[in-house]
Write a protein that holds these residues in place. Structure first.
Motif, PDB file in Angstrom:
ATOM      1  N   GLN A  59       0.754   4.242  -2.802  1.00 20.08           N
ATOM      2  CA  GLN A  59       0.691   5.674  -2.529  1.00 20.08           C
ATOM      3  C   GLN A  59       1.750   6.434  -3.315  1.00 20.08           C
ATOM      4  O   GLN A  59       1.534   7.563  -3.751  1.00 20.08           O
ATOM      5  CB  GLN A  59       0.865   5.933  -1.032  1.00 20.08           C
ATOM      6  CG  GLN A  59      -0.279   5.407  -0.195  1.00 20.08           C
ATOM      7  CD  GLN A  59      -0.044   5.601   1.286  1.00 20.08           C
ATOM      8  OE1 GLN A  59       0.844   6.351   1.693  1.00 20.08           O
ATOM      9  NE2 GLN A  59      -0.830   4.920   2.103  1.00 20.08           N
TER      10      GLN A  59
ATOM     11  N   LYS B 237      -8.477   3.462   1.020  1.00 17.75           N
ATOM     12  CA  LYS B 237      -7.209   3.254   1.728  1.00 17.75           C
ATOM     13  C   LYS B 237      -6.853   1.780   1.852  1.00 17.75           C
ATOM     14  O   LYS B 237      -5.693   1.423   1.916  1.00 17.75           O
ATOM     15  CB  LYS B 237      -7.286   3.861   3.140  1.00 17.75           C
ATOM     16  CG  LYS B 237      -7.534   5.343   3.157  1.00 17.75           C
ATOM     17  CD  LYS B 237      -6.436   6.116   2.449  1.00 17.75           C
ATOM     18  CE  LYS B 237      -5.126   6.035   3.184  1.00 17.75           C
ATOM     19  NZ  LYS B 237      -4.085   6.833   2.518  1.00 17.75           N
ATOM     20  N   GLU B 238      -7.860   0.902   1.883  1.00 13.35           N
ATOM     21  CA  GLU B 238      -7.586  -0.532   2.048  1.00 13.35           C
ATOM     22  C   GLU B 238      -8.756  -1.335   1.524  1.00 13.35           C
ATOM     23  O   GLU B 238      -9.921  -0.992   1.774  1.00 13.35           O
ATOM     24  CB  GLU B 238      -7.351  -0.857   3.530  1.00 13.35           C
ATOM     25  CG  GLU B 238      -7.083  -2.328   3.803  1.00 13.35           C
ATOM     26  CD  GLU B 238      -6.951  -2.637   5.277  1.00 13.35           C
ATOM     27  OE1 GLU B 238      -7.056  -3.827   5.639  1.00 13.35           O
ATOM     28  OE2 GLU B 238      -6.763  -1.688   6.059  1.00 13.35           O
TER      29      GLU B 238
ATOM     30  N   SER C 296       0.825  -1.211   0.000  1.00 13.86           N
ATOM     31  CA  SER C 296       0.000   0.000   0.000  1.00 13.86           C
ATOM     32  C   SER C 296       0.856   1.256   0.000  1.00 13.86           C
ATOM     33  O   SER C 296       0.497   2.263  -0.605  1.00 13.86           O
ATOM     34  CB  SER C 296      -0.927  -0.017   1.220  1.00 13.86           C
ATOM     35  OG  SER C 296      -0.176   0.012   2.424  1.00 13.86           O
TER      36      SER C 296
ATOM     37  N   GLU D  42     -12.308   7.973   8.681  1.00 16.41           N
ATOM     38  CA  GLU D  42     -12.135   6.681   8.036  1.00 16.41           C
ATOM     39  C   GLU D  42     -13.455   5.923   8.103  1.00 16.41           C
ATOM     40  O   GLU D  42     -13.954   5.618   9.180  1.00 16.41           O
ATOM     41  CB  GLU D  42     -11.019   5.879   8.703  1.00 16.41           C
ATOM     42  CG  GLU D  42      -9.628   6.437   8.448  1.00 16.41           C
ATOM     43  CD  GLU D  42      -8.528   5.518   8.940  1.00 16.41           C
ATOM     44  OE1 GLU D  42      -8.873   4.480   9.552  1.00 16.41           O
ATOM     45  OE2 GLU D  42      -7.347   5.814   8.718  1.00 16.41           O
TER      46      GLU D  42
ATOM     47  N   ILE E  85      -6.761   0.720  -4.362  1.00 19.82           N
ATOM     48  CA  ILE E  85      -6.283   1.616  -3.309  1.00 19.82           C
ATOM     49  C   ILE E  85      -5.837   2.927  -3.942  1.00 19.82           C
ATOM     50  O   ILE E  85      -5.070   2.936  -4.905  1.00 19.82           O
ATOM     51  CB  ILE E  85      -5.136   0.960  -2.534  1.00 19.82           C
ATOM     52  CG1 ILE E  85      -5.651  -0.268  -1.795  1.00 19.82           C
ATOM     53  CG2 ILE E  85      -4.508   1.941  -1.548  1.00 19.82           C
ATOM     54  CD1 ILE E  85      -4.574  -1.061  -1.086  1.00 19.82           C
ATOM     55  N   GLY E  86      -6.337   4.022  -3.414  1.00 21.26           N
ATOM     56  CA  GLY E  86      -6.018   5.344  -3.953  1.00 21.26           C
ATOM     57  C   GLY E  86      -7.095   5.921  -4.838  1.00 21.26           C
ATOM     58  O   GLY E  86      -7.028   7.104  -5.205  1.00 21.26           O
TER      59      GLY E  86
ATOM     60  N   GLN F 123     -11.372   8.576  -0.487  1.00 26.04           N
ATOM     61  CA  GLN F 123     -10.302   7.843  -1.168  1.00 26.04           C
ATOM     62  C   GLN F 123     -10.152   6.468  -0.524  1.00 26.04           C
ATOM     63  O   GLN F 123     -10.125   6.334   0.700  1.00 26.04           O
ATOM     64  CB  GLN F 123      -8.982   8.610  -1.075  1.00 26.04           C
ATOM     65  CG  GLN F 123      -7.865   8.016  -1.904  1.00 26.04           C
ATOM     66  CD  GLN F 123      -6.587   8.836  -1.799  1.00 26.04           C
ATOM     67  OE1 GLN F 123      -5.956   8.877  -0.745  1.00 26.04           O
ATOM     68  NE2 GLN F 123      -6.216   9.486  -2.889  1.00 26.04           N
TER      69      GLN F 123
ATOM     70  N   SER G 156       0.372   6.938  -6.848  1.00 25.78           N
ATOM     71  CA  SER G 156      -1.051   7.269  -6.790  1.00 25.78           C
ATOM     72  C   SER G 156      -1.539   7.925  -8.068  1.00 25.78           C
ATOM     73  O   SER G 156      -2.717   7.862  -8.406  1.00 25.78           O
ATOM     74  CB  SER G 156      -1.321   8.199  -5.593  1.00 25.78           C
ATOM     75  OG  SER G 156      -0.533   9.385  -5.703  1.00 25.78           O
TER      76      SER G 156
ATOM     77  N   LEU H 136     -11.078   6.802   3.208  1.00 24.50           N
ATOM     78  CA  LEU H 136     -10.711   8.020   3.921  1.00 24.50           C
ATOM     79  C   LEU H 136     -11.508   9.165   3.318  1.00 24.50           C
ATOM     80  O   LEU H 136     -11.286   9.563   2.169  1.00 24.50           O
ATOM     81  CB  LEU H 136      -9.208   8.284   3.797  1.00 24.50           C
ATOM     82  CG  LEU H 136      -8.675   9.524   4.518  1.00 24.50           C
ATOM     83  CD1 LEU H 136      -8.870   9.391   6.030  1.00 24.50           C
ATOM     84  CD2 LEU H 136      -7.204   9.747   4.206  1.00 24.50           C
TER      85      LEU H 136
ATOM     86  N   LYS I  34     -11.753   0.173   3.623  1.00 23.75           N
ATOM     87  CA  LYS I  34     -11.666   1.449   4.324  1.00 23.75           C
ATOM     88  C   LYS I  34     -11.584   2.582   3.322  1.00 23.75           C
ATOM     89  O   LYS I  34     -10.829   2.502   2.354  1.00 23.75           O
ATOM     90  CB  LYS I  34     -10.449   1.474   5.251  1.00 23.75           C
ATOM     91  CG  LYS I  34     -10.559   0.536   6.430  1.00 23.75           C
ATOM     92  CD  LYS I  34      -9.329   0.650   7.330  1.00 23.75           C
ATOM     93  CE  LYS I  34      -9.422  -0.319   8.500  1.00 23.75           C
ATOM     94  NZ  LYS I  34      -8.226  -0.245   9.377  1.00 23.75           N
TER      95      LYS I  34
END
Length: 835
Positions: free
Chosen positions: A587, A677-678, A583, A693, A663-664, A675, A590, A687, A685
């Motif tokens: 990032q 995150k996981e 992850s 979150e 992710i992203g 966005q 991204s 964000l 998840k």
């Protein structure tokens, strides 16, 4: 007449001999080349000879004899090649006298009635005898394997010799000269091989006899040592010497100085022996230390050359930057130690001395002088206690020295502040409990010494002081390890594609816990050694774990369950860390969706967990077919009771394969936006843009409408509504807005557009549409464009209208109560208006 008869008879004999030479073997004496040295040791009893068996009427052909001769020659060559690989006599010549010397030395010391054994001596003797027994068993196994092989080769050679192949001869050797020479060479080779096998069997038998004698001696000494250990264990809590307030005299055949010298000499020899036996490990350990130091030195050099951030980084690694060599030794010596056999007290003490020495250098630089002086006092007591721990005999003369050392360390520990400063609360917990534990052991040692339990007092005192000093060195071990990792990460931050996106503060919490656990593990092992409980604890725990138990018809051991749980936990930790670093990489990329792993991280995690489960089940010897049956039986209950969870799990797998989100990505699901995150196994998840979150079940991501703003790219269209007054020049307004949209960060394709949208009550609205490369710039570009349009309108006197209303006041309320006795309030003309 006689002559006439003799001539035909002569020709008849020649014909018969030529025709039946192969069918009638010649009776001859045994060939001397087929006689071996062993044959001379055995004679044949003529009374036991059986009557001769009649020969077969059919004799072998010449082709069969040639074929046999070739095969026997090949077998003889193979035997010769194998015999050239002789037994490694150098190892036997070196280790057998060494083992005999150990046994003779221990026997001589055991016969001395004045020798009083202690726990350290008994434990050391047991380790020496067991290691000698293992080495002796290995040598005996090598000899036995060689003897078995020699016997097999001898049986092959005997089968060749017993064959009647050699009884057939060719009368005219000139017809087949090569065959005849090969037969003679074969006989010579068999004779030589027989002698070689005989010599090697005698040599192996001599070694086996010596090893058997050593085995008997080891068994006798093991029984003797076990008896003494049982006596010591029974007398551990009993009174050995007088109470400390009573007058007494300690009778000893040796002075404490001589006992110290003898113990140091013996332990030094044991240390050299172990380092010599583990020569490869010793050289490898030295190479690891040297190479690590050079690499870290080079890393620090590069950091110092960085004029911008070098000084800041070096200020954060005070131990590593100021005492590089000592720091590297403190960081690596605890790890290198476990490359060796940790059963040797001499080796453990040697590494402990090195670790304390380099830790003392770090303390001298990092702490005030008064702290360093107190540490030196503790180290002095530690040296005395550790040397006393190497004694092979009980020396009651050291009783008073132990009391002084215990009291000294107790006073120093009492003066230490109760609060330790550390970034990690686990370190604070560890050090506070260490202080308390050490004081408890020292107090118990003092009490046991006072009441004449000297052996118990010595064990408790040594364990307390050595344990405290070792724990302090491991505290610096964790500190320096963290500094080394920080230096490596900072050095490669701009050079390496992997470490550029590593957040050191984020991974610090992950790795610090691991090294704290490792330090605690090291400390417990040494602590149990000092308590003389390591073998007992190991045997007890291993026996408990390896004992087979039954639950119904199923047998199991706790070791298999523990191994299964450990491997599952290790795979879980590995999967989480892989996902974490992946992850971080996402990032970094991204802005480029094709270079990101995205939801594929979920597949990696599932793969690691599945492989970990299979390995754990295999290692723990759990039948996978039974696991499948259990899972099948539970599937019905899972299907009804855990429908939602299973739905989310399956949805997670679908998300991983279809990859509608990564992710992203910036997405909207229902009322939630943000966005990603996981992408987890059960839930994902997000964000949100305000920092919250949001955990969304994977099933909702598939069942609800999902808006992904960055599925194919991150471009975003911005829409503005700009209103102008009715009296404005609309053509000029449009040209001004189009001029503002000619900016570098506004895409030329699609073309920005300015459209007249609506005639409102107080304004004419224009709809402005333009595209940007990344939606991350949306707020910034929206602000920039609107400011530019406002300034352009202001410079060109174009009014941005605001709503206006006409207010008509028909009458005002009577306010005479508030204004006094005003009888004539002001009148308002209804025609007046206010804006």
């Amino acid at each position: 007449m006689k002559n006439y008869f003799s001539i035909p008879f002569f020709f008849f004999l020649l014909l018969v001999q030529a025709a039946f030479a192969q069918e009638s073997p010649l009776k001859s004496n045994a060939d001397s080349l087929l006689m071996s040295s062993k044959d001379s040791l055995i004679f044949l009893d003529s009374t036991l000879i059986q009557p001769e068996v009649p020969e077969s009427l059919k004799s072998p052909s010449l082709e069969e004899l040639i074929y046999k001769g070739r095969n026997y020659s090949l077998q003889a060559n193979e035997i010769m090649l194998e015999l050239e690989e002789k037994l490694d006599t150098s190892r036997f010549a070196e280790e057998i006298p060494m083992m005999e010397g150990y046994i003779a030395s221990i026997r001589e010391r055991a016969k001395n009635p004045n020798s009083k054994f202690n726990f350290r001596y008994v434990a050391a003797l047991l380790r020496v005898l067991k290691s000698t027994e293992e080495n002796n068993a290995e040598l005996d196994r090598i000899v036995q394997v060689r003897l078995d092989r020699l016997q097999y080769l001898d049986s092959l050679l005997g089968a060749i010799k017993a064959d009647d192949f050699f009884t057939y001869k060719i009368r005219d050797t000139l017809l087949l000269p090569t065959y005849s020479s090969e037969i003679e060479n074969l006989k010579a080779n068999i004779h030589q091989l027989d002698s070689t096998i005989y010599r090697q069997e005698l040599q192996a038998a001599r070694y086996q006899s010596k090893l058997s004698s050593i085995t008997i001696g080891i068994m006798e000494l093991l029984r003797y040592v076990e008896i003494n250990r049982t006596i010591l264990e029974k007398n551990l809590l009993k009174k050995e010497i007088n109470f400390i307030w009573e007058s007494y005299e300690i009778a000893s055949p040796k002075s404490i100085f001589n006992i110290t010298l003898d113990s140091l000499k013996i332990n030094y020899l044991f240390l050299l022996r172990q380092l010599r036996l583990d020569l490869f490990t010793t050289v490898l350990a030295v190479l690891i230390l040297a190479v690590s130091f050079l690499m870290i030195k080079q890393t620090l050099k590069k950091i110092k050359e960085d004029k911008e951030y070098g000084k800041v980084i070096l200020d954060r690694i005070k131990f590593l930057s100021e005492r590089t060599f000592s720091s590297v030794m403190v960081a690596l010596l605890p790890l290198v130690l476990f490359m060796f056999d940790t059963g040797s007290v001499a080796l453990l003490t040697f590494f402990m001395y090195l670790l304390v020495f380099f830790s003392t250098i770090l303390i001298h630089k990092a702490f005030p002088t008064n702290v360093f002086v107190k540490w030196l006092i503790v180290v002095a007591v530690f040296l005395f206690f550790s040397v006393s721990n190497l004694y092979w005999e009980i020396a009651y003369q050291e009783r008073i020295y132990f009391q002084i050392g215990n009291l000294t360390v107790l006073i120093l520990l009492w003066q230490i502040p109760k609060k330790f400063k550390s970034e990690d609360p686990n370190e604070v917990f560890f050090l506070k409990r260490l202080r308390t534990l050490t004081m408890v052991f020292l107090i118990l040692g003092i009490v046991a010494n006072i009441f004449g339990r000297f052996s118990l007092a010595k064990i408790l005192s040594v364990a307390g002081v050595v344990g405290f000093v070792h724990a302090i060195t491991l505290y610096f071990f964790v500190k320096v390890i963290m500094e080394i990792i920080y230096a490596i990460v900072e050095n490669k931050r701009d050079a390496d594609a992997f470490t550029t996106y590593i957040d050191y503060k984020a991974i610090q919490s992950r790795i610090r816990g691991f090294f704290m656990f490792l330090a605690l593990f090291f400390w417990v092992i040494i602590f149990l050694h000092n308590l003389a409980l390591s073998d007992y604890v190991y045997d007890t725990v291993s026996g408990f774990l390896s004992q087979e138990r039954k639950l119904g018809a199923t047998s199991f051991t706790f070791s298999s369950i523990l191994l299964f749980g450990f491997l599952i936990y290790a795979s879980y930790i590995l999967a989480n860390n892989i996902a974490y670093f992946a992850s971080l990489k996402d990032q970094k990329y991204s802005g480029n969706r094709t270079k990101r792993l995205g939801s594929s991280i979920l597949l990696i995690r599932l793969s690691v967990l599945i492989v970990g489960f299979i390995i754990a089940a295999t290692a723990a010897e759990i039948p996978l077919d039974k696991v499948t049956i259990v899972l099948g039986a539970l599937s019905v209950g899972i299907g009804f009771g855990l429908q939602t969870i299973i739905n989310n799990l399956v949805s997670g797998v679908i998300l991983a394969f279809e990859r509608p989100i990564q992710i992203g990505d910036d997405i909207e699901v229902g009322q939630n936006s943000g966005q990603v995150k996981e992408v987890g196994i059960r839930a994902s998840k997000i964000l949100s843009y305000d920092g919250a979150e949001v955990v969304i079940p994977n099933g909702d991501l598939l069942s609800q409408s999902l808006i992904n703003w960055t599925l194919s790219d991150k471009r975003r269209r911005i829409e503005l509504i700009i209103g102008v007054a009715y009296d404005a020049d609309m053509t000029k307004v449009k040209s001004l807005i189009e001029e503002v949209l000619k900016r570098d960060r506004i895409l030329k394709t699609p073309v920005p557009r300015v459209l007249m949208q609506t005639f409102n009550e107080s304004s004419v609205d224009f709809r402005v549409l333009f595209w940007i490369e990344s939606m991350d710039l949306m707020l910034e570009m929206r602000n920039e464009v609107m400011n530019a349009i406002f300034e352009a309108f202001k410079e060109n006197d174009i009014e941005i209208p605001f709503p206006k209303r006409d207010l008509y006041i028909k009458s005002l309320p009577d306010d005479s109560a508030n204004l006094g006795d005003k009888k004539n309030p002001p009148k308002t003309d209804p025609g007046d208006n206010a804006h």
